[in-house]
Scaffold this active site. Structure first.
Site, PDB file in Angstrom:
ATOM      1  N   SER A  75     -11.983   3.394 -14.171  1.00  0.00           N
ATOM      2  CA  SER A  75     -11.403   4.567 -14.847  1.00  0.00           C
ATOM      3  C   SER A  75     -12.426   5.115 -15.820  1.00  0.00           C
ATOM      4  O   SER A  75     -13.240   4.359 -16.380  1.00  0.00           O
ATOM      5  CB  SER A  75     -10.151   4.154 -15.621  1.00  0.00           C
ATOM      6  OG  SER A  75      -9.750   5.185 -16.504  1.00  0.00           O
TER       7      SER A  75
ATOM      8  N   TYR B 176      -6.047  -1.861 -21.250  1.00  0.00           N
ATOM      9  CA  TYR B 176      -6.342  -1.083 -20.037  1.00  0.00           C
ATOM     10  C   TYR B 176      -7.842  -0.744 -20.007  1.00  0.00           C
ATOM     11  O   TYR B 176      -8.522  -0.944 -18.996  1.00  0.00           O
ATOM     12  CB  TYR B 176      -5.501   0.201 -20.019  1.00  0.00           C
ATOM     13  CG  TYR B 176      -5.715   1.053 -18.776  1.00  0.00           C
ATOM     14  CD1 TYR B 176      -5.051   0.772 -17.587  1.00  0.00           C
ATOM     15  CD2 TYR B 176      -6.593   2.142 -18.801  1.00  0.00           C
ATOM     16  CE1 TYR B 176      -5.255   1.560 -16.452  1.00  0.00           C
ATOM     17  CE2 TYR B 176      -6.798   2.928 -17.673  1.00  0.00           C
ATOM     18  CZ  TYR B 176      -6.124   2.623 -16.503  1.00  0.00           C
ATOM     19  OH  TYR B 176      -6.341   3.394 -15.378  1.00  0.00           O
TER      20      TYR B 176
HETATM   21  N1  LIG Z   1      -4.043   8.513 -12.009  1.00  0.00           N
HETATM   22  C1  LIG Z   1      -4.966   8.463 -12.963  1.00  0.00           C
HETATM   23  O1  LIG Z   1      -5.034   9.350 -13.841  1.00  0.00           O
HETATM   24  C2  LIG Z   1      -5.958   7.350 -12.970  1.00  0.00           C
HETATM   25  C3  LIG Z   1      -7.104   7.488 -13.764  1.00  0.00           C
HETATM   26  C4  LIG Z   1      -8.031   6.471 -13.799  1.00  0.00           C
HETATM   27  C5  LIG Z   1      -7.848   5.349 -13.026  1.00  0.00           C
HETATM   28  N2  LIG Z   1      -6.717   5.214 -12.256  1.00  0.00           N
HETATM   29  C6  LIG Z   1      -6.557   3.989 -11.484  1.00  0.00           C
HETATM   30  O2  LIG Z   1      -6.270   4.310 -10.140  1.00  0.00           O
HETATM   31  C7  LIG Z   1      -5.602   3.220  -9.516  1.00  0.00           C
HETATM   32  C8  LIG Z   1      -4.405   3.757  -8.740  1.00  0.00           C
HETATM   33  O3  LIG Z   1      -3.476   4.300  -9.647  1.00  0.00           O
HETATM   34  P1  LIG Z   1      -2.609   5.596  -9.346  1.00  0.00           P
HETATM   35  O4  LIG Z   1      -2.972   6.607 -10.331  1.00  0.00           O
HETATM   36  O5  LIG Z   1      -2.660   5.931  -7.900  1.00  0.00           O
HETATM   37  O6  LIG Z   1      -1.174   5.050  -9.771  1.00  0.00           O
HETATM   38  P2  LIG Z   1       0.172   4.816  -8.974  1.00  0.00           P
HETATM   39  O7  LIG Z   1       0.554   6.028  -8.192  1.00  0.00           O
HETATM   40  O8  LIG Z   1       1.127   4.303 -10.011  1.00  0.00           O
HETATM   41  O9  LIG Z   1      -0.200   3.688  -7.938  1.00  0.00           O
HETATM   42  C9  LIG Z   1      -0.387   2.350  -8.311  1.00  0.00           C
HETATM   43  C10 LIG Z   1      -0.367   1.503  -7.060  1.00  0.00           C
HETATM   44  O10 LIG Z   1      -0.536   0.133  -7.445  1.00  0.00           O
HETATM   45  C11 LIG Z   1       0.519  -0.634  -6.888  1.00  0.00           C
HETATM   46  N3  LIG Z   1       0.877  -1.736  -7.760  1.00  0.00           N
HETATM   47  C12 LIG Z   1       1.320  -1.665  -9.040  1.00  0.00           C
HETATM   48  N4  LIG Z   1       1.606  -2.893  -9.490  1.00  0.00           N
HETATM   49  C13 LIG Z   1       1.329  -3.766  -8.478  1.00  0.00           C
HETATM   50  C14 LIG Z   1       1.418  -5.161  -8.318  1.00  0.00           C
HETATM   51  N5  LIG Z   1       1.884  -5.945  -9.305  1.00  0.00           N
HETATM   52  N6  LIG Z   1       1.049  -5.722  -7.148  1.00  0.00           N
HETATM   53  C15 LIG Z   1       0.591  -4.944  -6.130  1.00  0.00           C
HETATM   54  N7  LIG Z   1       0.475  -3.604  -6.214  1.00  0.00           N
HETATM   55  C16 LIG Z   1       0.849  -3.018  -7.379  1.00  0.00           C
HETATM   56  C17 LIG Z   1       1.678   0.344  -6.752  1.00  0.00           C
HETATM   57  O11 LIG Z   1       2.566  -0.058  -5.726  1.00  0.00           O
HETATM   58  P3  LIG Z   1       3.946  -0.852  -5.931  1.00  0.00           P
HETATM   59  O12 LIG Z   1       4.591  -0.311  -7.160  1.00  0.00           O
HETATM   60  O13 LIG Z   1       4.658  -0.556  -4.670  1.00  0.00           O
HETATM   61  O14 LIG Z   1       3.557  -2.276  -6.040  1.00  0.00           O
HETATM   62  C18 LIG Z   1       0.955   1.610  -6.329  1.00  0.00           C
HETATM   63  O15 LIG Z   1       0.725   1.576  -4.945  1.00  0.00           O
HETATM   64  C19 LIG Z   1      -5.228   2.259 -10.651  1.00  0.00           C
HETATM   65  O16 LIG Z   1      -6.131   1.183 -10.664  1.00  0.00           O
HETATM   66  C20 LIG Z   1      -5.402   3.104 -11.901  1.00  0.00           C
HETATM   67  O17 LIG Z   1      -5.692   2.326 -13.039  1.00  0.00           O
HETATM   68  C21 LIG Z   1      -5.788   6.193 -12.205  1.00  0.00           C
END
Ligand SMILES: NC(=O)c1ccc[n+]([C@@H]2O[C@H](COP(=O)([O-])OP(=O)(O)OC[C@H]3O[C@@H](n4cnc5c(N)ncnc54)[C@H](OP(=O)(O)O)[C@@H]3O)[C@@H](O)[C@H]2O)c1
Length: 260
Positions: free
Chosen positions: A140, A153
């Site tokens: 991130s 985080y």
């Molecule tokens: N969106 C942003 O602004 C942003 C910015 C920087 C970095 N990121 C990073 O991008 C990555 C993806 O995030 P996203 O934005 O796509 O968020 P998201 O839509 O909330 O997706 C998170 C994913 O992780 C899975 N997950 C959560 N807890 C889990 C667990 N205990 N075991 C297995 N899977 C789990 C969720 O599936 P289930 O709930 O079905 O398990 C979901 O598929 C993350 O690492 C996040 O830190 C996001």
């Protein structure tokens, strides 16, 4: 016949992971989709099979549990057709360091950092021995933001960045490619814990993943899709390397030598 390597993606039920699944399926890769939500994984898998014709397995697992981690590690070790690992699953916890519970924070570290370590470690020996394979780790832009009060985080995402760069340095010469992707604010469900009127402007998730895949195709070690001025990253790297060089002294810096 030449076949494309299978891709295992964690956090593939929604957001960035689901979009990676879509894009790799469109490129003709078979998939293994990991997350906790079985219904969402099944729906995504069915849609991708139907639209692209690739084979899609689902592997439901909670990556904060030993059983969940073990199941995915075993699949990565045993399934030699998996040639790309996308460590994307991640989460955040609302509140500040003093209000967040230690259980929530410990789970956050397990999901955001330990799972990346363990799954990379499960697959890296096989990739290194074969002399090919790729690991994409989703860090991130908050990895650079210790002052934003997202302490744990931020620390997990710095870990993912540094682990990725270190693995690229170690495994790159053996033919393995490790990419750290650093998204900034992107429209996914991860923002659900922040009130809508308090969210920053968001990049669309398809734009983020498409840009990250351009970086992947170019074999970039670090990809920051939201960063427009690439020189800022290059400058940071140059300064970091100069700082490192300057730590080779055997005497303390003069500012720490007490006046006698
Ligand atoms: N969106 C942003 O602004 C942003 C910015 C920087 C970095 N990121 C990073 O991008 C990555 C993806 O995030 P996203 O934005 O796509 O968020 P998201 O839509 O909330 O997706 C998170 C994913 O992780 C899975 N997950 C959560 N807890 C889990 C667990 N205990 N075991 C297995 N899977 C789990 C969720 O599936 P289930 O709930 O079905 O398990 C979901 O598929 C993350 O690492 C996040 O830190 C996001």
């Amino acid at each position: 016949m030449f076949s494309k390597s299978k891709v295992l993606i964690t956090g593939a039920s929604t957001g960035i992971g689901a979009t990676y699944a879509q894009r790799f399926a469109e490129r003709g890769h078979d998939l293994v989709l990991v997350a906790r939500s079985v219904d969402k994984l099944e729906a995504n898998a069915a849609e991708l099979r139907q639209k692209t014709g690739v084979s899609v397995d689902i592997l439901p697992a909670d990556l904060t549990t030993e059983a969940g981690l073990h199941a995915v590690e075993a699949r990565l070790r045993d399934d030699a057709s998996i040639g790309i690992l996308v460590n994307n699953a991640g989460s955040n916890v609302g509140g500040t360091f003093v209000t967040q519970s230690i259980d929530d924070l410990t789970n956050l570290v397990t999901l955001n950092a330990t799972s990346v370590l363990r799954l990379s470690h499960a697959v890296a020996p096989r990739f290194a021995e074969k002399g090919e394979g790729s690991i994409i780790n989703i860090s991130s832009a908050l990895a650079f933001a210790p002052e934003w009060q997202t302490s744990v985080y931020t620390a997990t995402k710095s870990f993912v960045l540094l682990l990725s760069q270190s693995l690229q340095a170690e495994l790159g010469p053996k033919g393995v490619y490790v990419q750290a992707v650093l998204p900034a604010a992107t429209r996914t469900e991860i923002w659900n814990f922040v009130d809508e009127d308090k969210r920053p402007p968001l990049m669309e998730v398809s734009e983020l993943v498409d840009a990250a895949l351009v970086g992947f195709d170019r074999r970039e070690a670090v990809t920051i899709p939201h960063l427009h001025d690439e020189l800022r990253w290059q400058t940071l790297e140059t300064v970091r390397q100069a700082l490192l060089q300057d730590t080779g002294h055997t005497t303390a810096a003069s500012r720490y030598l007490e006046a006698k």
